[in-house]
Scaffold this motif. Structure first.
Motif, PDB file in Angstrom:
ATOM      1  N   THR A 169      20.610 -64.923  61.859  1.00  0.00           N
ATOM      2  CA  THR A 169      20.017 -64.868  60.567  1.00  0.00           C
ATOM      3  C   THR A 169      19.020 -63.950  60.276  1.00  0.00           C
ATOM      4  OG1 THR A 169      18.601 -66.412  61.466  1.00  0.00           O
ATOM      5  CG2 THR A 169      20.633 -67.390  60.072  1.00  0.00           C
ATOM      6  N   SER A 170      18.995 -62.801  61.244  1.00  0.00           N
ATOM      7  CA  SER A 170      18.089 -61.638  61.128  1.00  0.00           C
ATOM      8  C   SER A 170      16.493 -61.877  60.977  1.00  0.00           C
ATOM      9  CB  SER A 170      18.305 -60.873  59.709  1.00  0.00           C
ATOM     10  OG  SER A 170      19.658 -60.547  59.765  1.00  0.00           O
ATOM     11  N   VAL A 171      16.039 -63.088  61.818  1.00  0.00           N
ATOM     12  CA  VAL A 171      14.714 -63.230  61.723  1.00  0.00           C
ATOM     13  C   VAL A 171      14.284 -63.158  63.247  1.00  0.00           C
ATOM     14  CG1 VAL A 171      14.844 -64.899  59.870  1.00  0.00           C
ATOM     15  CG2 VAL A 171      15.230 -65.724  62.193  1.00  0.00           C
ATOM     16  N   TYR A 172      14.820 -63.053  64.345  1.00  0.00           N
ATOM     17  CA  TYR A 172      14.592 -62.777  65.554  1.00  0.00           C
ATOM     18  C   TYR A 172      13.444 -61.811  65.750  1.00  0.00           C
ATOM     19  CZ  TYR A 172      14.090 -62.647  70.621  1.00  0.00           C
ATOM     20  OH  TYR A 172      13.628 -62.602  72.114  1.00  0.00           O
ATOM     21  N   SER A 173      13.891 -60.649  65.227  1.00  0.00           N
ATOM     22  CA  SER A 173      12.980 -59.487  65.582  1.00  0.00           C
ATOM     23  C   SER A 173      11.500 -59.624  65.060  1.00  0.00           C
ATOM     24  CB  SER A 173      13.379 -58.190  64.802  1.00  0.00           C
ATOM     25  OG  SER A 173      13.727 -58.452  63.398  1.00  0.00           O
ATOM     26  N   VAL A 174      11.273 -60.641  63.882  1.00  0.00           N
ATOM     27  CA  VAL A 174      10.068 -61.047  63.513  1.00  0.00           C
ATOM     28  C   VAL A 174       9.113 -61.951  64.393  1.00  0.00           C
ATOM     29  CG1 VAL A 174       8.476 -61.829  61.538  1.00  0.00           C
ATOM     30  CG2 VAL A 174      10.396 -60.244  61.076  1.00  0.00           C
TER      31      VAL A 174
END
Length: 292
Positions: A169-174
């Motif tokens: 869901t493309s939130v891990y980097s944050v």
């Protein structure tokens, strides 16, 4: 009269001997031959400990054997099984670890059975000021001060599941440097229930452990497809009495399939998720092994 008694005894005694011999054989099947002092050793992860312990009590009462339930994270259970070479039955928290156990020759693949379907969800404490609506809310809430927790991805199946979900869901980097990481699901769930953390990514069944403390955010089917998993049970290569272990698995699987998902959160078939979640989950992609 003496002759009559002799004839009568010659008829009765063989039958009596056979009857008591059958009792002794049956007792031996479920006691002395089932391992040390008639014991089954069952390895289970924390997420399934309650149901395994509950059923084990029924099994002990019915068959007169001792069931020793060992609870730990699935990764550590595999290591324990491999190093001690002791244990009759392995329960895994997801499909990956059962496939790993089979690959390492620790479990007989023909013996494995699915016992439940499990999906990741976002849970938050009811009294928390941080109330996510979706997993994509987590970066914003984290920057506002929310403590977000997951289990250790290296040791816990649900830690790995949470990690995969955050990446997908493309939130891990944050969140990568903001996450609170704990050893297993049980620890994360307890801290969340106490309000020590505000939000956690956990299996949906944790909501049913703390119904008064936790609120659930069901995730979209497209977000969890390919990440949702199942829990399996199988006979280990070190089982002392494989027949007794097989009986345990057969009856435990039947018991698991009879549980009410609305009351317990325990889901045996994927379609049963529709009874407790606001989405139609029948189209979710599951691993092939989950069809066992």
């Amino acid at each position: 009269m003496d002759k009559y008694i002799v004839v009568l005894l010659s008829i009765i005694l063989p039958g009596a001997i056979g009857f008591f011999g059958l009792i002794g054989l049956t007792h031996g099947l479920y006691s002395s031959s089932s391992g040390v002092n008639g014991e089954l050793i069952v390895y289970t992860p924390p997420v399934l400990a309650k149901i395994v312990e509950e059923f084990s009590g029924f099994f002990e009462e019915r068959y007169g054997v001792r069931v020793n339930v060992v609870v730990d994270s699935t990764g550590r259970l595999l290591t324990r099984l491999e190093t001690t070479m002791q244990g009759d039955i392995l329960v895994t928290a997801d499909h990956y670890f059962m496939e790993e156990a089979v690959k390492r020759g620790l479990v007989n693949p023909e013996s494995t059975r699915r016992i439940s379907i499990i999906v990741p969800v976002v849970l938050f404490h009811r009294d928390s000021s941080f109330k996510p609506l979706d997993i994509r809310d987590l970066p914003r809430l984290s920057m506002e001060g929310a403590k977000i927790a997951i289990a250790d991805p290296k040791a816990s199946p649900f830690g790995r599941m949470a990690y995969n979900l955050l990446v997908k869901t493309s939130v891990y980097s944050v969140l990568e440097n903001r996450l609170c990481v704990y050893s297993d699901v049980g620890v994360v769930a307890r801290y969340l229930s106490l309000g020590e953390v505000d939000i956690a990514i956990l299996p949906h069944i944790v909501k049913y452990w703390y119904p008064s403390e936790l609120e659930i955010v069901w995730l979209k089917p497209e977000d969890i497809s390919g990440i949702a998993s199942c829990q399996l049970i199988g006979i280990t290569r070190y089982a002392v009495n494989k027949g007794l272990a097989g009986l345990f698995i057969e009856e435990f699987t039947r018991y698991a399939s009879s549980l009410d998902p609305v009351r317990t959160g325990f889901v045996y078939n994927i379609s049963d998720l529709s009874k407790i979640a606001p989405y139609d989950y029948r189209g979710i992609e599951l691993p092939v092994v989950c069809s066992l």
